[in-house]
Design an enzyme around this catalytic site. Structure first.
Site: not given
Length: 627
Positions: A171-172, A195, A295, A350, A353-354, A357, A424
């Site tokens: 996944g780029l 992909r 993160s 995580k 953490h968000n 944040e 998100k």
């Protein structure tokens, strides 16, 4: 890249022969581990006695030091029986990422016959059985059948060493690309996959590789089978795709090509419950799964993020050299990456953490609104925030300071941005988890709902015309008051966030280390700050930061200013939900006798839910006929 190549196996498998041939072929130094045994070990083996672990320890440490010294100059080949995993751990101590293992494997009868045909070997063949009994087959080595000819063995080893990658990234997107560059910049040979979608995503990996010189040795793929086959076994593949169903689709696409003990790492913002489900599912397939919070955003992923992995600790040890190398480093130069705990605990912290944040961002937005009401323009707001760095330094304060400086034309860019904040989903998950665990993470909920409120832009515009705002010409507060209110709320925010982590750890039996979690959040991540650095030591003594004498003193110092700021905001119709909630929550959590007695009476009145009494310490439930 320089490597130490350990050739291992039981005595008589041909380690020395193959090691010398391999070293000659690669043009690197060769060392036979047997040459480094102390005289006491050789005497013991020659007399027919087996070495014990105590005998071997110093010898293994000597070979480890030899490997480290050679790495300073060149690659090398070292042959050593290394029958147990703990022996291999000692040999590769602190150089795991620079180590390759070759296992020369054969049957007992094959090697027994070889030993009997060898002259002057100091270990009698009768001790061979003890070696086979001791052997713990390595899961992370290139396996070579000794029935092949030496030439065929060297060819196979070279093919495995030269043509396979150490680590794969699937996944780029923005984060995936940055992590690829980070891995390559740290000397890892990687394979990259994206992909192929005709007309939409074509040759993404190939074009990405061509764009950055550091990726010249990376392999680029848009075919899954070719990508998986390009990786050394056990394969280590990090998934950087969208959380949710996409992860499940990718796992199913990969599974037919994976082998037992391969490792998948989910580096996205997945829900911790789904991570546990995937962990359990893949375990039935013989594949390891590591849920990993990452993160730092695009820049952090490239230069060093904070990484929060969880799952099987043995599987983590296989990927630790990669993750810990690319992670940010704390003030003691230790990686901001640590094994968090089992199951989905990495994604849980995580998520929290968000949530923290969200609050930190909301607090700075409220601070900016108050400074604006004090008459400051964006340049002046930026200058004010700049002066706070000595006492309230954080990454988010730093970027907010920069945001208020940025101009576009004759106006500040921040004034041109639509006031609708997106999300998100992690703040939503954190709020849900808080409710499920019964933890009052009220600031996170407040920050989340503030974003939701912002999204009702059209309704806000309409209602604004119906209700008059009361704003005086002069707020009765100073910038110092605003700073102290901000610092007060940040302490409460961190109290709530870590309280949620601690409660989850206790209820799910994760045994999380709050000090270590704070430590890996001191650099690389979005919520890094000097306050977080202070919490590393505070959590060594307590799980409740509001019992720390230093923070008690600060909260008492900041509380009067917080009351003043929040009061002025209410009197002047300035929206400051997070600042207000900080003082309200603090008043609640420090109230010895709260109003919940009334609620219990109400519940008992209409639903006979019962209540407990202050004058009855037995814990017995009581009910009253209130009519």
């Amino acid at each position: 890249m320089k490597k130490v190549i350990f050739v291992m196996g039981v005595s008589g498998c041909g380690k020395s022969t193959i090691g010398k041939l391999l070293a000659k072929d690669l043009n690197v130094p060769f060392f036979d581990g047997d040459d480094f045994h102390p005289e006491s070990n050789i005497t013991k083996m020659s007399s027919g006695q087996s070495l014990n672990d105590e005998d071997r320890q110093g010898w293994l440490e000597t070979l480890n030091q030899l490997a480290k010294k050679q790495l300073e100059k060149n690659s090398c080949v070292i042959v050593c029986s290394a029958l147990k995993q703990k022996y291999r751990d000692t040999l590769s101590n602190s150089i795991q990422k620079d180590t390759e293992w070759i296992h020369l494997a054969g049957t007992f009868n094959q090697i027994f016959e070889r030993l009997n045909n060898r002259a002057n070997h100091f270990m009698p063949s009768k001790l061979l059985k003890s070696q086979f009994d001791t052997l713990e087959n390595p899961k992370d080595a290139i396996q070579v059948d000794i029935s092949l000819t030496p030439e065929e063995i060297i060819k196979k080893i070279k093919q495995e060493l030269m043509n396979t990658s150490e680590f794969g990234l699937f996944g780029l997107g923005v984060m995936g690309k940055s992590l690829c560059r980070n891995l390559a910049n740290n000397g890892f040979k990687i394979s990259m996959f994206n992909r192929h979608v005709s007309g939409i995503e074509e040759d993404v990996a190939k074009n990405f590789k061509a764009h950055y010189p550091e990726l010249s040795q990376a392999a680029a793929f848009d075919d899954i089978a070719s990508f998986v086959n390009s990786l050394q076994q056990p394969r280590k593949i990090m998934l950087m795709v969208n959380a949710g169903k996409t992860i499940d689709y990718v796992i199913e696409d990969l599974l037919p090509h994976l082998s037992e003990n391969d490792i998948l790492i989910d580096g996205g913002n997945s829900n911790y419950k789904k991570t546990k489900e995937r962990f359990d599912y893949l375990k039935t397939k013989g594949v390891q799964f590591i849920g990993t919070g990452v993160s730092g955003g695009e820049e952090g992923a490239l230069k060093g993020p904070s990484i929060m992995p969880s799952g099987n600790p043995d599987a983590y040890q296989k990927v630790a050299p990669f993750l810990e190398t690319i992670a940010a480093k704390d003030k003691n130069n230790l990686p901001c990456c640590t094994y968090v705990g089992p199951e989905g605990s990495g994604h849980f912290i995580k998520m929290v953490h968000n949530g923290v944040e969200y609050v930190e961002m909301q607090l700075l937005a409220e601070v900016a609104t108050i400074l604006k009401a004090l008459g400051q323009n964006p340049d002046e707001i930026s200058n004010t925030l700049e002066t706070w760095k000595d006492s309230a330094s954080s990454y988010l304060l730093e970027i907010t300071t920069a945001i208020f400086k940025k101009k576009e034309g004759d106006d500040w860019l921040v004034n041109k941005i639509l006031d609708k904040a997106g999300n998100k989903g992690t703040g939503n998950w954190t709020t849900i988890a808080s409710a499920e665990l019964g933890v009052p993470s009220t600031l996170i909920a407040s920050a989340l709902f503030s974003r939701y409120t912002s999204f009702y832009k059209e309704e806000r515009l309409e209602l604004h015309t119906h209700f008059e705002k009361t704003i005086t010409s002069q707020l009765q507060i100073s910038t110092k008051d605003v700073l102290e209110a901000y610092q007060f709320a940040r302490i409460i925010n961190h109290y709530q966030g870590f309280k949620l982590i601690d409660e989850a750890s206790n209820k799910m039996e994760w045994n999380l280390n709050l000090s270590e979690i704070a430590r890996i959040w001191t650099n690389g991540c979005i919520i890094r700050s000097t306050l977080m650095e202070e919490l590393v030591d505070i959590f060594k003594d307590t799980t409740n930061i509001l019992t720390n004498p230093q923070l008690i003193a600060l909260v008492n110092q900041y509380k009067p200013a917080t009351k003043k700021v929040v009061s002025q905001c209410v009197l002047n119709d300035i929206t400051s939900p997070a600042l207000a909630e900080a003082i309200q929550f603090f008043n609640g959590i420090t109230t010895a006798y709260a109003s919940a007695n009334v609620i219990q009476a109400q519940r008992d009145y209409f639903g006979a839910h019962t209540y407990q009494r202050l004058d009855d310490t037995s814990g017995k439930s009581h009910h009253t006929n209130w009519n």
